[in-house]
Write an enzyme that holds these catalytic residues in place. Structure first.
Site, PDB file in Angstrom:
ATOM      1  N   HIS A 146      46.469   2.034   6.914  1.00 46.62           N
ATOM      2  CA  HIS A 146      45.965   3.414   6.982  1.00 46.62           C
ATOM      3  C   HIS A 146      46.741   4.305   7.936  1.00 46.62           C
ATOM      4  CE1 HIS A 146      42.142   2.716   4.788  1.00 46.62           C
ATOM      5  NE2 HIS A 146      42.313   1.488   5.251  1.00 46.62           N
ATOM      6  N   LYS A 168      37.709  17.680  11.535  1.00 44.75           N
ATOM      7  CA  LYS A 168      38.303  16.333  11.533  1.00 44.75           C
ATOM      8  C   LYS A 168      38.499  15.912  12.974  1.00 44.75           C
ATOM      9  CE  LYS A 168      41.726  18.140   8.998  1.00 44.75           C
ATOM     10  NZ  LYS A 168      41.752  17.217   7.871  1.00 44.75           N
ATOM     11  N   ARG A 169      38.883  14.649  13.189  1.00 46.52           N
ATOM     12  CA  ARG A 169      39.204  14.226  14.540  1.00 46.52           C
ATOM     13  C   ARG A 169      40.224  15.186  15.150  1.00 46.52           C
ATOM     14  NH1 ARG A 169      37.554   9.033  16.235  1.00 46.52           N
ATOM     15  NH2 ARG A 169      38.471   9.677  18.201  1.00 46.52           N
ATOM     16  N   THR A 180      40.848  12.617   3.617  1.00 42.48           N
ATOM     17  CA  THR A 180      39.841  12.535   2.554  1.00 42.48           C
ATOM     18  C   THR A 180      38.941  13.769   2.560  1.00 42.48           C
ATOM     19  OG1 THR A 180      38.669  11.077   4.095  1.00 42.48           O
ATOM     20  CG2 THR A 180      39.686  10.041   2.191  1.00 42.48           C
TER      21      THR A 180
HETATM   22  C1  26Q Z   1      42.699  -0.024  16.649  1.00 43.12           C
HETATM   23  C2  26Q Z   1      42.818  -0.887  17.725  1.00 43.12           C
HETATM   24  C3  26Q Z   1      41.996  -0.769  18.837  1.00 43.12           C
HETATM   25  C4  26Q Z   1      41.029   0.229  18.836  1.00 43.12           C
HETATM   26  C5  26Q Z   1      40.896   1.095  17.762  1.00 43.12           C
HETATM   27  C6  26Q Z   1      41.745   0.974  16.652  1.00 43.12           C
HETATM   28  C7  26Q Z   1      41.613   1.904  15.513  1.00 43.12           C
HETATM   29  C8  26Q Z   1      40.366   2.314  15.074  1.00 43.12           C
HETATM   30  C9  26Q Z   1      40.253   3.195  14.011  1.00 43.12           C
HETATM   31  C10 26Q Z   1      42.731   2.351  14.841  1.00 43.12           C
HETATM   32  C11 26Q Z   1      42.605   3.225  13.757  1.00 43.12           C
HETATM   33  C12 26Q Z   1      41.350   3.662  13.339  1.00 43.12           C
HETATM   34  C13 26Q Z   1      41.149   4.589  12.225  1.00 43.12           C
HETATM   35  C14 26Q Z   1      42.123   5.086  11.489  1.00 43.12           C
HETATM   36  C15 26Q Z   1      41.855   6.060  10.424  1.00 43.12           C
HETATM   37  O1  26Q Z   1      40.749   6.537  10.277  1.00 43.12           O
HETATM   38  N1  26Q Z   1      42.864   6.386   9.623  1.00 43.12           N
HETATM   39  C16 26Q Z   1      42.660   7.341   8.543  1.00 43.12           C
HETATM   40  O2  26Q Z   1      42.308   6.603   7.383  1.00 43.12           O
HETATM   41  C17 26Q Z   1      41.936   7.470   6.346  1.00 43.12           C
HETATM   42  C18 26Q Z   1      41.462   6.615   5.182  1.00 43.12           C
HETATM   43  O3  26Q Z   1      42.539   5.963   4.604  1.00 43.12           O
HETATM   44  C19 26Q Z   1      43.091   8.371   5.954  1.00 43.12           C
HETATM   45  O4  26Q Z   1      42.642   9.287   4.990  1.00 43.12           O
HETATM   46  C20 26Q Z   1      43.613   9.137   7.165  1.00 43.12           C
HETATM   47  O5  26Q Z   1      44.773   9.854   6.819  1.00 43.12           O
HETATM   48  C21 26Q Z   1      43.911   8.155   8.277  1.00 43.12           C
HETATM   49  O6  26Q Z   1      44.292   8.862   9.448  1.00 43.12           O
END
Ligand code: 26Q
Length: 803
Positions: free
Chosen positions: A356, A544-545, A652
């Site tokens: 992702h 969004k974030r 999304t």
């Molecule tokens: C990893 C390691 C330690 C702590 C936290 C994390 C962590 C947690 C959540 C790393 C990433 C996330 C979330 C990522 C995310 O939401 N990515 C998004 O995914 C969506 C669904 O595919 C995409 O539409 C977005 O573009 C993407 O940013």
């Protein structure tokens, strides 16, 4: 689903109310009314839930398990009522009992067990799997505290714990009898048992994993799948018995706390990986619990362990659950007695992985020492995978040490989780076309060359039942009136709406629906923020974030520039606009927090400046979550999808806005590209540096933001106003943003894309002035949005990966 009618529902509800609360309805609180309704509905679902499971067992159907650290479900009451087809009956019956269903729906706490896109995607996928009658279940963590609640105090974000379970949760069923034991720490010895080397684990700490199941109700099909979330408890009742019986009470409590802390909090950071041991514990905890329970169930069904991959598919949502690979191998070898080769082969055929993100700072890598200590057996298995893989690489690329070191799973004292995921699974997918191409051609190019057959794209989607039927009932009715109900089960049929857009009346209806939604949102904004906004203005939304690459700063600088221009030219002829923002910053991400503060300060200044505040208003809405998105999206005219090209894997919310008839202003990033392809370039407003150029400039270091700033009066003016006292007497207040743009050379090309963005916004303004034409474009967006239903996405996963 059993048939219910109004009268029988009223009787059952009243009876249940008494049983659960010991009160008559009229003496109960609204919270009690909500809880009783929830538990009654859950009761209705129970039979279908059981029947679904028996059917799967009888038909020996392949079952899919979607492993995810996050499920951002939001509320469940009205979605369940809609999918069961009983919302109207219930509403009427409750009205007879003097209860307003919509009021109860608003009382439900959001189940906010996710950060953003990735967690919400998992929730949409669950609904689509059930609705498509696919046997697919979720596996995750039941965090005691969900994603923090955001308060804005003096313009700043303040984080408040989200104690969502304070309200009883009517949807879940605790199944203590199906608990599993998870082992941490200790030592592993290879012992000779009957002439076979067997790994034995000693002196480990055992933690009890207790499952809580939530039914996932399909739309109008009687299917109910399961979301199973795990919670950590001590194995021997409440305390460390030994300490307790010796009178060492505080140590006994400490132990209980340390165990329960495993599932206490959701890490609130979605872009910056932090190597905290508690996070690693969480990852192994739910992976091991989930796998053990799956295998138990499989063997109960008389499944032959060597055929596991024929009946089970496991999907991992990013690398967070990647320990399923070594854990499955462990179970197959240590507990089922299979050989390495057999275990490896089965695991590989069972597991598939979705990536992702390409943000390198978000890629997980864990220190070898940490894994070794916390998960000694798992580490041995990862080491073995790595050694075998490196040997393979050696025979393919003899002597190319650099490449082998680059691709190794263990290197420089770290375990690289993405490498483990690629090597150990049979499918690797990105979440939009551009994203997948970048994975193949750049980020993972070595792996793509080595395993081209593993790589594929699955463009994200959204659950159109929640994100259209539920949140925009008037639009739903208009669609049904014009094209029938077919699109509900077959969202591609939304395209039939295209022909209806020649009808002026339909366009007028669209306009009225949007205005109505905007009036509702305006009321909500007034009630929550005490800001009056004009429902006839353009509602221009970025929710969004908060993150550098998503470029809320670009949007904000643009508003500051517009403010300057209106002051210069008070008669400027533009459509009125309401700028809406919402989003949370990771607590440790100072730039993102500074951006929130800037937006709030700019909002305050503009909203209170009589010279401009009848033309523009700025609103930062607190505590962005699923329920807030549900209010904002149907009321939006313009959707801001302005990330720096290459950085947003998919996005999304872009799809949700489109489906609700907003136009999109976008860079050619993530799924915006596919939105453009589907709706046509005349019906979306595109701007900004394209991905090829971004990548080239990154390679050649050919960008100097300072030059842009010096040579462009408007850019200089607006950037200077960050630190010259215009917005705050404290001139250091927005220094972080200022430095980011100039001192650190504007990593995300905010200044580079500034002029192109302004032009695109002027174009939006012109387009909006021709209302009939604008409405038609909105209609075309709705009609073209069917491919972005997660039903389409899930069908692709099913056809191309899971079966
Ligand atoms: C990893 C390691 C330690 C702590 C936290 C994390 C962590 C947690 C959540 C790393 C990433 C996330 C979330 C990522 C995310 O939401 N990515 C998004 O995914 C969506 C669904 O595919 C995409 O539409 C977005 O573009 C993407 O940013």
């Amino acid at each position: 689903m059993k048939n219910i009618n109004k009268e029988s529902f009223k009787k059952e509800y009243s009876k249940r109310f008494l049983e659960l609360t010991g009160k008559r309805i009229e003496d109960g609180t609204n919270e009690q009314k909500y809880y009783v309704l929830g538990s009654l509905i859950r009761g209705y679902v129970m039979n279908d839930w059981l029947n679904t499971q028996s059917r799967y067992k009888k038909n020996n159907k392949k079952e899919i398990y979607y492993f995810s650290m996050e499920f951002l479900i939001g509320r469940l009451l009205s979605d369940n009522l809609i999918n069961l087809g009983i919302r109207e009956v219930c509403q009427e019956a409750l009205a007879d009992l003097n209860i307003k269903l919509t009021e109860l729906e608003e009382l439900e706490n959001d189940q906010g067990l996710g950060n953003g896109g990735l967690g919400r995607l998992a929730a949409c996928f669950l609904d689509s799997m059930s609705s498509l009658s696919i046997a697919g279940h979720g596996c995750g963590i039941r965090y005691k505290y969900g994603f923090f609640n955001q308060k804005i105090i003096e313009g700043k974000q303040v984080e408040v714990p989200d104690n969502w379970l304070k309200q009883d949760n009517p949807w879940e069923v605790k199944k203590k009898d199906e608990s599993e034991i998870i082992k941490f720490g200790g030592e592993v010895r290879l012992e000779n048992v009957n002439n076979k080397l067997v790994a034995k684990h000693y002196n480990y700490e055992a933690v009890l994993a207790v499952p809580y199941d939530t039914p996932v109700v399909g739309y109008d099909n009687g299917v109910v799948n399961t979301l199973r979330l795990w919670s950590a408890e001590t194995v021997n009742d409440e305390f460390n018995f030994e300490a307790f019986s010796k009178g060492d009470f505080s140590r006994a409590y400490e132990y209980k706390n340390s165990v329960e802390s495993i599932t206490s909090i959701l890490y609130p950071d979605d872009s910056n990986y932090e190597g905290k041991i508690l996070r690693l514990k969480q990852e192994y905890f739910f992976v091991s619990a989930g796998l053990q329970s799956i295998i138990k169930k499989y063997k109960n069904k008389n499944g032959e362990i060597r055929k596991l991959n024929e009946k089970i598919a496991i999907h991992i949502n990013d690398t967070h659950p990647v320990l399923v690979i070594p854990e499955l191998i462990r179970i197959l070898i240590d507990e089922e007695g299979l050989s390495w080769e057999e275990a490896w082969d089965i695991t590989n055929k069972t597991v598939a992985y979705t990536n992702h993100t390409i943000l390198s700072e978000a890629l997980e890598k864990w220190p070898v020492d940490m894994i070794k200590k916390l998960l000694p057996r798992i580490f041995l298995i990862i080491e073995e995978i790595n050694e075998r893989f490196c040997r393979e690489l050696w025979s393919r690329y003899p002597g190319d040490w650099d490449k082998i070191a680059q691709m190794a799973i263990i290197a420089d004292g770290y375990v690289k989780m993405a490498h483990l995921a690629i090597v150990g699974s049979h499918s690797v997918n990105g979440v939009a076309k551009l994203h997948t191409e970048i994975l193949k051609k750049r980020e993972m190019v070595d792996f793509y060359n080595y395993y081209p057959e593993k790589f594929n794209n699955k463009t994200n989607g959204i659950n159109h039942r929640r994100w259209l039927l539920k949140i925009n009932p008037n639009l739903r009715d208009l669609l049904i009136e014009n094209i029938g109900e077919g699109f509900i089960k077959d969202p591609l049929r939304l395209i039939e709406f295209k022909d209806k857009l020649e009808d002026k009346l339909v366009l007028e209806e669209l306009c009225i629906i949007k205005l109505d939604n905007k009036i509702n949102l305006a009321d909500y904004i007034y009630n929550t923020k005490n800001i009056k906004v004009d429902p006839r203005s353009i509602f221009d939304t970025q929710i969004k974030r908060i993150h550098g690459y998503k470029r809320q700063v670009l949007n904000c600088l643009r508003i500051m520039d517009l403010y300057n221009r209106i002051l210069e030219n008070p008669c400027m002829n533009i459509n009125n606009r309401t700028f809406i923002f919402a989003g949370k910053a990771a607590p440790g991400y100072l730039l993102a927090k500074n951006v929130i503060e800037l937006i709030n300060v700019v909002a305050d200044k503009i909203n209170n400046d009589k010279r401009v505040n009848d033309k523009i208003k700025v609103v930062f809405m607190e505590n962005y979550n699923v329920s807030l998105a549900e209010k904002i999206i149907p009321a939006t005219d313009l959707s801001e999808q302005i990330s720096m090209a290459t950085k947003e894997a998919s996005g999304t919310s872009n799809m949700k806005f489109m489906m609700n008839g907003a136009l999109t202003i976008a860079t050619l990033d993530g799924a915006n590209i596919e939105i453009k392809e589907n709706v046509g370039e005349d019906n979306i407003i595109i701007f900004g540096t394209k991905s090829e150029e971004v990548l080239e400039i990154y390679n050649n270091h050919g960008y100097y933001s300072y030059d842009l700033y010096n040579n462009d009066y408007r850019i200089k003016r607006v950037v200077d106003s960050l630190v010259d006292g215009t917005y705050s007497n404290d001139r250091e207040r927005f220094r972080i943003i200022y430095d980011n743009l100039l001192r650190y050379n504007d990593e995300f090309f905010v200044l580079k894309d500034f002029n192109s963005y302004l032009k695109a916004q002027d174009k939006v303004d012109k387009l909006y002035s021709d209302r009939c034409n604008w409405q038609k474009k909105c209609g075309l967006n709705i009609a073209s949005s069917g491919v972005f239903s997660s039903d389409r996405t899930i069908q692709e996963y099913f056809n191309e990966i899971w079966s």
